[in-house]
Scaffold this motif. Structure first.
Motif, mmCIF file in Angstrom:
data_model
loop_
_atom_site.group_PDB
_atom_site.id
_atom_site.type_symbol
_atom_site.label_atom_id
_atom_site.label_comp_id
_atom_site.label_asym_id
_atom_site.label_seq_id
_atom_site.Cartn_x
_atom_site.Cartn_y
_atom_site.Cartn_z
ATOM 1 N N ASP A 131 0.807 -1.222 0.000
ATOM 2 C CA ASP A 131 0.000 0.000 0.000
ATOM 3 C C ASP A 131 0.841 1.274 0.000
ATOM 4 O OD1 ASP A 131 1.031 -0.132 2.549
ATOM 5 O OD2 ASP A 131 -0.901 0.113 3.578
ATOM 6 N N GLY A 132 2.170 1.145 -0.095
ATOM 7 C CA GLY A 132 3.034 2.312 -0.133
ATOM 8 C C GLY A 132 3.335 2.921 1.214
ATOM 9 N N ALA A 133 2.787 2.361 2.284
ATOM 10 C CA ALA A 133 3.022 2.902 3.623
ATOM 11 C C ALA A 133 4.409 2.520 4.121
ATOM 12 C CB ALA A 133 1.951 2.392 4.587
ATOM 13 N N PHE A 134 4.874 3.259 5.105
ATOM 14 C CA PHE A 134 6.190 2.970 5.695
ATOM 15 C C PHE A 134 6.176 1.573 6.313
ATOM 16 C CE2 PHE A 134 9.101 2.932 9.333
ATOM 17 C CZ PHE A 134 10.283 3.297 8.702
ATOM 18 N N GLY A 135 7.175 0.774 5.973
ATOM 19 C CA GLY A 135 7.279 -0.585 6.493
ATOM 20 C C GLY A 135 6.640 -1.625 5.609
ATOM 21 N N SER A 136 5.826 -1.197 4.621
ATOM 22 C CA SER A 136 5.201 -2.151 3.712
ATOM 23 C C SER A 136 6.182 -2.568 2.622
ATOM 24 C CB SER A 136 3.960 -1.522 3.049
ATOM 25 O OG SER A 136 2.984 -1.233 4.013
ATOM 26 N N PRO A 137 5.978 -3.714 1.997
ATOM 27 C CA PRO A 137 6.845 -4.122 0.889
ATOM 28 C C PRO A 137 6.776 -3.100 -0.239
ATOM 29 C CG PRO A 137 5.453 -5.939 1.606
ATOM 30 C CD PRO A 137 4.941 -4.718 2.287
ATOM 31 N N PHE A 138 7.869 -3.009 -1.015
ATOM 32 C CA PHE A 138 7.952 -2.023 -2.089
ATOM 33 C C PHE A 138 7.128 -2.447 -3.295
ATOM 34 C CE2 PHE A 138 10.101 -0.588 -6.017
ATOM 35 C CZ PHE A 138 9.919 0.777 -5.853
ATOM 36 N N GLY A 139 6.514 -1.475 -3.961
ATOM 37 C CA GLY A 139 5.833 -1.731 -5.219
ATOM 38 C C GLY A 139 4.325 -1.863 -5.076
ATOM 39 N N VAL A 140 3.686 -2.181 -6.211
ATOM 40 C CA VAL A 140 2.248 -2.406 -6.270
ATOM 41 C C VAL A 140 2.018 -3.778 -6.884
ATOM 42 C CG1 VAL A 140 0.046 -1.618 -7.216
ATOM 43 C CG2 VAL A 140 1.781 0.059 -6.545
ATOM 44 N N CYS A 141 1.151 -4.565 -6.282
ATOM 45 C CA CYS A 141 0.893 -5.916 -6.766
ATOM 46 C C CYS A 141 -0.541 -6.013 -7.287
ATOM 47 C CB CYS A 141 1.120 -6.939 -5.656
ATOM 48 S SG CYS A 141 0.962 -8.649 -6.190
ATOM 49 N N HIS A 142 -0.681 -6.196 -8.602
ATOM 50 C CA HIS A 142 -1.989 -6.370 -9.219
ATOM 51 C C HIS A 142 -2.262 -7.874 -9.310
ATOM 52 C CE1 HIS A 142 -2.377 -2.142 -10.298
ATOM 53 N NE2 HIS A 142 -1.108 -2.178 -10.642
ATOM 54 N N LEU A 143 -2.815 -8.413 -8.254
ATOM 55 C CA LEU A 143 -2.895 -9.864 -8.098
ATOM 56 C C LEU A 143 -4.120 -10.447 -8.802
ATOM 57 C CD1 LEU A 143 -1.356 -12.117 -6.443
ATOM 58 C CD2 LEU A 143 -3.203 -11.893 -4.781
ATOM 59 N N PRO A 144 -3.942 -11.444 -9.661
ATOM 60 C CA PRO A 144 -5.107 -12.121 -10.238
ATOM 61 C C PRO A 144 -5.806 -12.972 -9.179
ATOM 62 C CG PRO A 144 -3.087 -13.207 -10.934
ATOM 63 C CD PRO A 144 -2.668 -11.980 -10.187
ATOM 64 N N MET A 145 -7.133 -12.924 -9.180
ATOM 65 C CA MET A 145 -7.884 -13.660 -8.156
ATOM 66 C C MET A 145 -8.688 -14.828 -8.731
ATOM 67 S SD MET A 145 -7.245 -12.984 -5.078
ATOM 68 C CE MET A 145 -8.633 -13.774 -4.276
ATOM 69 N N TYR A 146 -8.277 -15.307 -9.881
ATOM 70 C CA TYR A 146 -8.867 -16.549 -10.399
ATOM 71 C C TYR A 146 -7.746 -17.569 -10.529
ATOM 72 C CZ TYR A 146 -10.929 -20.093 -13.339
ATOM 73 O OH TYR A 146 -11.382 -21.293 -13.809
ATOM 74 N N PRO A 147 -7.876 -18.697 -9.869
ATOM 75 C CA PRO A 147 -8.960 -19.060 -8.937
ATOM 76 C C PRO A 147 -8.784 -18.368 -7.587
ATOM 77 C CG PRO A 147 -7.341 -20.815 -9.030
ATOM 78 C CD PRO A 147 -6.898 -19.798 -10.049
ATOM 79 N N ALA A 148 -9.892 -18.184 -6.895
ATOM 80 C CA ALA A 148 -9.851 -17.481 -5.611
ATOM 81 C C ALA A 148 -9.161 -18.291 -4.527
ATOM 82 C CB ALA A 148 -11.277 -17.125 -5.171
ATOM 83 N N PHE A 149 -9.231 -19.630 -4.649
ATOM 84 C CA PHE A 149 -8.627 -20.534 -3.668
ATOM 85 C C PHE A 149 -7.662 -21.476 -4.381
ATOM 86 C CE2 PHE A 149 -12.930 -19.470 -2.328
ATOM 87 C CZ PHE A 149 -12.740 -19.030 -1.032
#
Length: 288
Positions: A131-149
């Motif tokens: 999320d770009g906050a301090f302490g969060s991992p670097f970058g933005v992750c556009h994660l595919p959600m298929y399949p959801a599980f």
């Protein structure tokens, strides 16, 4: 203790199972060599201490989602800390339990459900680690959600429930409400037109965060009540819902135990690697 650990080290297919469940699940899950840990994460504290131990020789880590006193409402659960803690402890899989309300006539209280898809209808929860906050991992992750599980993990839960001859639904779409209130009749009718079969207050963003953490995730739910769309019976109170869960929670424990035993006999190395590659291949950060 030494003999148990020796057995684990000799296992050709080492896995570690995180178990996140409802409040009373920690009383029925029998872990050998139990140890309690307070885990720190960049996102704060998890819902409770994490209990580590062995289930049939398999390393497991158990966490009560709402706290062991059930004193954390769904919106205030620190989902990011919970999943990050499981990642930090080296979990390769996360198996979770949920209480579910039914939107369909053929899914009744007492049934076991292994969902295959989800709808996130929450609005106040942190949805990502990136999320770009301090302490969060670097970058933005556009994660595919298929399949959801994780389909392979999901099938193990389903097979275990069927082996135990439990009334089980092999597919279902679960919609996650913000909560803590229940939905109205009008909302019920909308959710049914969307194709939702069941309602939960805690499945999301837990499922998304687990995938973002590179952990294989699947859910098994217990249906505790019919939602208010059904006029054939009185609307269940919270205490009645809790009563149903407490009387059926042993079912979930048995399914988890059998599934974990069966999973430990298989090689998961390729699935674990693919889960991590999925995350790494979906960053959109600029590299100079």
């Amino acid at each position: 203790m030494e003999n148990n650990l020796a057995t684990i080290n000799e296992d050709p297919f080492p896995i570690k199972i995180g178990i996140i469940g409802d409040t009373d699940l920690d009383k029925t899950i029998l872990l050998q060599n139990r140890m309690e840990y307070a885990v720190c994460t960049p996102f704060g504290k998890p819902s409770d201490i994490i209990i580590e131990g062995l289930m049939d020789g398999v390393k497991c880590a158990l966490l009560s989602r709402n706290g062991r006193l059930h004193d954390i409402m769904p919106t205030n659960i620190n989902y990011r800390a919970n999943i990050w803690a499981m990642r930090k402890l080296g979990c390769t899989h996360i198996l979770v339990t949920h209480t579910l309300s039914s939107l369909q006539e053929n899914i009744i209280p007492g049934d076991i459900v292994v969902p295959h898809d989800l709808i996130d209808h929450t609005s106040r929860r942190a949805q990502t680690f990136y999320d770009g906050a301090f302490g969060s991992p670097f970058g933005v992750c556009h994660l595919p959600m298929y399949p959801a599980f994780c389909e392979r993990t999901r099938k193990h839960l389903l097979s275990a429930a069927q082996e135990l001859d439990l009334s089980t639904h092999s597919k279902a779409i679960v919609l996650t409400l913000e909560g803590p209130r229940y939905s109205t009749l009008a909302e019920n009718n909308i959710y049914r037109t969307w194709g939702a079969d069941l309602l939960s207050m805690t499945l999301c963003p837990e499922a998304t965060l687990s995938k973002e953490a590179g952990i294989l995730y699947a859910s098994i739910g217990l249906v505790t009540n019919l939602e208010c769309w059904c006029t054939k019976q009185p609307i269940a109170t919270t205490q009645e819902i809790i009563y149903v869960f407490k009387n059926k929670v042993e079912k979930l424990q048995k399914v988890l135990s059998k599934a974990i035993t069966n999973m430990s006999k298989e090689d998961w190395s390729e699935d674990i690697l693919k889960a991590k590659i999925l995350v790494c291949s979906n960053f959109a950060n600029r590299i100079k």
